[in-house]
Design a protein around this motif. Structure first.
Motif, PDB file in Angstrom:
ATOM      1  N   THR A 180       5.810  58.906  30.354  1.00 16.96           N
ATOM      2  CA  THR A 180       5.545  60.245  29.928  1.00 16.96           C
ATOM      3  C   THR A 180       4.618  61.085  31.245  1.00 16.96           C
ATOM      4  OG1 THR A 180       6.425  59.528  28.130  1.00 16.96           O
ATOM      5  CG2 THR A 180       5.292  61.851  28.358  1.00 16.96           C
ATOM      6  N   ILE A 235       3.262  64.739  17.960  1.00 16.76           N
ATOM      7  CA  ILE A 235       2.337  65.866  18.100  1.00 16.76           C
ATOM      8  C   ILE A 235       2.679  66.419  16.873  1.00 16.76           C
ATOM      9  CG2 ILE A 235       2.452  67.564  19.581  1.00 16.76           C
ATOM     10  CD1 ILE A 235       3.932  66.052  22.303  1.00 16.76           C
ATOM     11  N   HIS A 271       9.025  60.255  14.750  1.00 15.83           N
ATOM     12  CA  HIS A 271      10.454  59.594  15.600  1.00 15.83           C
ATOM     13  C   HIS A 271      10.086  58.557  16.447  1.00 15.83           C
ATOM     14  CE1 HIS A 271       9.399  62.047  18.976  1.00 15.83           C
ATOM     15  NE2 HIS A 271      10.376  61.479  19.092  1.00 15.83           N
ATOM     16  N   GLN A 329      -3.353  62.914  25.983  1.00 17.37           N
ATOM     17  CA  GLN A 329      -2.466  63.104  27.497  1.00 17.37           C
ATOM     18  C   GLN A 329      -2.964  63.571  27.661  1.00 17.37           C
ATOM     19  OE1 GLN A 329       1.054  62.595  24.832  1.00 17.37           O
ATOM     20  NE2 GLN A 329       1.530  61.810  26.636  1.00 17.37           N
ATOM     21  N   ILE A 349       5.984  68.283  17.906  1.00 18.81           N
ATOM     22  CA  ILE A 349       7.246  67.597  17.499  1.00 18.81           C
ATOM     23  C   ILE A 349       7.083  66.307  16.786  1.00 18.81           C
ATOM     24  CG2 ILE A 349       7.034  65.575  19.342  1.00 18.81           C
ATOM     25  CD1 ILE A 349       9.946  65.488  19.770  1.00 18.81           C
ATOM     26  N   ARG A 366       2.011  73.331  27.152  1.00 19.43           N
ATOM     27  CA  ARG A 366       2.441  71.879  28.062  1.00 19.43           C
ATOM     28  C   ARG A 366       3.818  71.775  28.672  1.00 19.43           C
ATOM     29  NH1 ARG A 366       3.322  66.338  25.662  1.00 19.43           N
ATOM     30  NH2 ARG A 366       2.610  64.855  26.986  1.00 19.43           N
ATOM     31  N   LEU A 409      14.319  63.942  30.480  1.00 19.43           N
ATOM     32  CA  LEU A 409      13.786  65.176  29.077  1.00 19.43           C
ATOM     33  C   LEU A 409      13.025  65.703  29.158  1.00 19.43           C
ATOM     34  CD1 LEU A 409      15.203  63.783  25.632  1.00 19.43           C
ATOM     35  CD2 LEU A 409      16.224  65.088  27.182  1.00 19.43           C
ATOM     36  N   SER A 415       5.886  68.653  29.084  1.00 17.41           N
ATOM     37  CA  SER A 415       5.858  67.155  28.782  1.00 17.41           C
ATOM     38  C   SER A 415       8.005  66.238  29.918  1.00 17.41           C
ATOM     39  CB  SER A 415       6.607  66.636  28.043  1.00 17.41           C
ATOM     40  OG  SER A 415       6.742  66.749  26.854  1.00 17.41           O
ATOM     41  N   ARG A 457      13.111  57.663  30.962  1.00 18.60           N
ATOM     42  CA  ARG A 457      14.250  56.317  30.329  1.00 18.60           C
ATOM     43  C   ARG A 457      15.743  56.087  31.369  1.00 18.60           C
ATOM     44  NH1 ARG A 457      13.743  60.383  26.057  1.00 18.60           N
ATOM     45  NH2 ARG A 457      12.084  60.006  24.313  1.00 18.60           N
ATOM     46  N   TYR A 473       6.011  72.907  25.128  1.00 14.28           N
ATOM     47  CA  TYR A 473       5.238  73.229  23.961  1.00 14.28           C
ATOM     48  C   TYR A 473       4.751  74.256  24.257  1.00 14.28           C
ATOM     49  CZ  TYR A 473       6.303  67.952  23.264  1.00 14.28           C
ATOM     50  OH  TYR A 473       7.765  67.179  22.990  1.00 14.28           O
ATOM     51  N   THR A 522       9.664  63.306  30.251  1.00 15.23           N
ATOM     52  CA  THR A 522      10.043  61.945  30.277  1.00 15.23           C
ATOM     53  C   THR A 522      11.144  61.246  30.332  1.00 15.23           C
ATOM     54  OG1 THR A 522      10.965  62.992  27.553  1.00 15.23           O
ATOM     55  CG2 THR A 522       9.019  61.995  27.324  1.00 15.23           C
ATOM     56  N   HIS A 551       6.204  57.868  16.721  1.00 14.66           N
ATOM     57  CA  HIS A 551       5.332  58.808  17.515  1.00 14.66           C
ATOM     58  C   HIS A 551       5.587  60.567  17.002  1.00 14.66           C
ATOM     59  CE1 HIS A 551       8.600  58.240  20.879  1.00 14.66           C
ATOM     60  NE2 HIS A 551       8.321  59.582  20.433  1.00 14.66           N
ATOM     61  N   ASP A 595      11.801  57.285  18.991  1.00 15.99           N
ATOM     62  CA  ASP A 595      13.628  57.173  20.249  1.00 15.99           C
ATOM     63  C   ASP A 595      14.621  56.924  19.898  1.00 15.99           C
ATOM     64  OD1 ASP A 595      11.639  59.288  21.225  1.00 15.99           O
ATOM     65  OD2 ASP A 595      11.275  57.741  22.987  1.00 15.99           O
ATOM     66  N   ASN A 634      10.457  68.847  28.150  1.00 16.47           N
ATOM     67  CA  ASN A 634       9.695  69.665  27.087  1.00 16.47           C
ATOM     68  C   ASN A 634       9.336  70.764  27.154  1.00 16.47           C
ATOM     69  OD1 ASN A 634      11.399  68.180  24.164  1.00 16.47           O
ATOM     70  ND2 ASN A 634      10.747  66.712  24.570  1.00 16.47           N
TER      71      ASN A 634
HETATM   72  O1  LIG Z   1       6.410  65.103  24.894  1.00 17.88           O
HETATM   73  C1  LIG Z   1       5.982  64.295  24.343  1.00 17.88           C
HETATM   74  O2  LIG Z   1       5.373  64.098  24.901  1.00 17.88           O
HETATM   75  C2  LIG Z   1       7.365  63.648  24.058  1.00 17.88           C
HETATM   76  C3  LIG Z   1       9.140  63.698  23.238  1.00 17.88           C
HETATM   77  C4  LIG Z   1       9.207  62.522  23.373  1.00 17.88           C
HETATM   78  O3  LIG Z   1       8.540  62.000  22.307  1.00 17.88           O
HETATM   79  C5  LIG Z   1      10.310  62.601  23.217  1.00 17.88           C
HETATM   80  O4  LIG Z   1      11.603  63.545  23.927  1.00 17.88           O
HETATM   81  O5  LIG Z   1      11.305  61.920  22.013  1.00 17.88           O
END
Ligand SMILES: O=C(O)CCC(=O)C(=O)O
Ligand SMILES: [Fe+2]
Length: 343
Positions: free
Chosen positions: A160, A265, A148, A245, A145, A316, A135, A318, A322, A139, A320, A263, A150, A137
């Motif tokens: 990440t 942000i 939450h 980070q 965010i 930024r 994913l 990111s 998984r 920002y 992620t 976690h 995952d 993201n």
């Molecule tokens: O952007 C991030 O570092 C965290 C993103 C995140 O927690 C997520 O996509 O579940």
């Protein structure tokens, strides 16, 4: 070229990059998966947070940002306060199964992030030994965010990679089990009372609050040191610690801590010294400016020193990564996989 290829061959010793969690910031006794709240053991297999600065080069960072920002517009999913791209396929929420698509060249070939992440060994115990889903993201400064956990589709490891700006990832604890039970009971009692009284049209909470409005417990409220969300596990309202980070860094979250903290942000443009004082990975940071800001903030905790400046956030991205454990093998999935690389 050989210089560019070198990092992907590297085998990482995650243990050397472990973030030490202060003993008073361990998870509360709640997660049924939790084996222990003590962080004394130092076995990477046991899980934890691991931070590797400069996991990618500046050239790779630039190339990744350009590749992401030049993706076709429909690739972006617009959310209320950020936008995101999904690579590797889509996850069906009903059965947590990935309809796979081939990873794009900018994640699989140059740079070959998938292999590089495999070599961290964070995914050794996962179904595929490496991530199959990413994913992205975005920002803008001031975006974030919500806290939450995952979803259940993933093997409990997230890798990440950050591009463009530093940020603070805030970690929150759930309240402990007894407290949660207490909330649940009170919530139930309240609901029963509310149902009984609704025909009469009075209720205690409304009177207590000096309000005669809704007899319904608000979806979210803060009580002392706890944020209670209806239908969810209650959490502490403030982060118990934060992880800074840096751009180009890798943060791995794996094992117990994946489930025992939430976690998020925070939506802010500047991380003030008060925020930076909660950062737990100061000694693992590579940028002298960022590191100095954190160290200064930690030194001045409670000293009322107003001199230190905060750190401004910029845009930024990111990534992620998984491993989605269940992958559809149907014909449709096979077709999608074959076509996935072509954009
Ligand atoms: O952007 C991030 O570092 C965290 C993103 C995140 O927690 C997520 O996509 O579940
Ligand atoms: Fe997340």
């Amino acid at each position: 070229m050989s210089v560019l290829e070198a990092p992907s061959q590297e085998q990482w010793d995650l243990e050397a990059h472990r973030i030490r969690i202060p003993s008073n910031a361990g998870p509360n006794q709640f997660a049924s998966t939790s084996t222990s709240s003590s962080s004394a053991s130092s076995d990477a297999k046991q899980g934890g947070f691991f931070y590797i600065p400069n996991f990618i080069t500046e050239d790779e960072e630039r190339f990744l940002s350009e590749s992401i920002l030049s993706a076709p517009k429909p690739k972006w999913k617009m959310l209320q306060n950020r936008r995101l791209q999904e690579w590797g396929g889509q996850i069906h929420a009903k059965n947590n199964t990935l309809m796979p698509q081939a990873m794009p060249d900018f994640l699989r070939t140059y740079p070959d992030l998938v292999t590089r992440l495999r070599n961290t060994h964070a995914f050794d115990a996962a179904q595929h030994g490496e991530p199959n889903h990413c994913l992205v993201n975005e920002y803008l400064a001031g975006q974030g965010i919500m806290p939450h956990e995952d979803g259940p589709a993933y093997f409990p490891a997230v890798a990440t990679i950050s591009l463009g700006s530093h940020t603070l990832l805030d970690l929150y604890r759930y309240v402990d089990e007894d407290l949660q039970k207490d909330f649940d009971e009170r919530m139930k009692e309240h609901d029963q009372k509310t149902t009984q009284q609704s025909s009469v049209g009075t209720n205690e909470d409304a009177e207590e609050n000096g309000s005669t409005k809704s007899p319904i417990v608000p979806k979210e409220r803060v009580e002392g040191n706890v944020r209670i969300v209806r239908g969810a596990r209650a959490r502490e309202p403030s982060p118990v610690f934060s992880i800074l980070q840096e751009p180009r860094s890798l943060l791995i979250t794996t094992g117990d801590v994946y489930k025992s903290y939430l976690h998020g942000i925070a939506e802010r443009k500047v991380d003030t010294p008060a925020h930076l004082a909660h950062v737990v990975n100061a000694e693992l940071l590579s940028d002298p400016r960022l590191r100095a800001a954190v160290e200064e903030a930690k030194k001045n905790v409670g000293s009322d020193s107003q001199d230190a400046e905060g750190l401004e956030r910029d845009t930024r991205l990111s990534l992620t990564f998984r491993d989605v454990e269940k992958v559809s093998k149907g014909v449709a999935a096979m077709m999608a996989f074959l076509q996935g690389g072509k954009r």
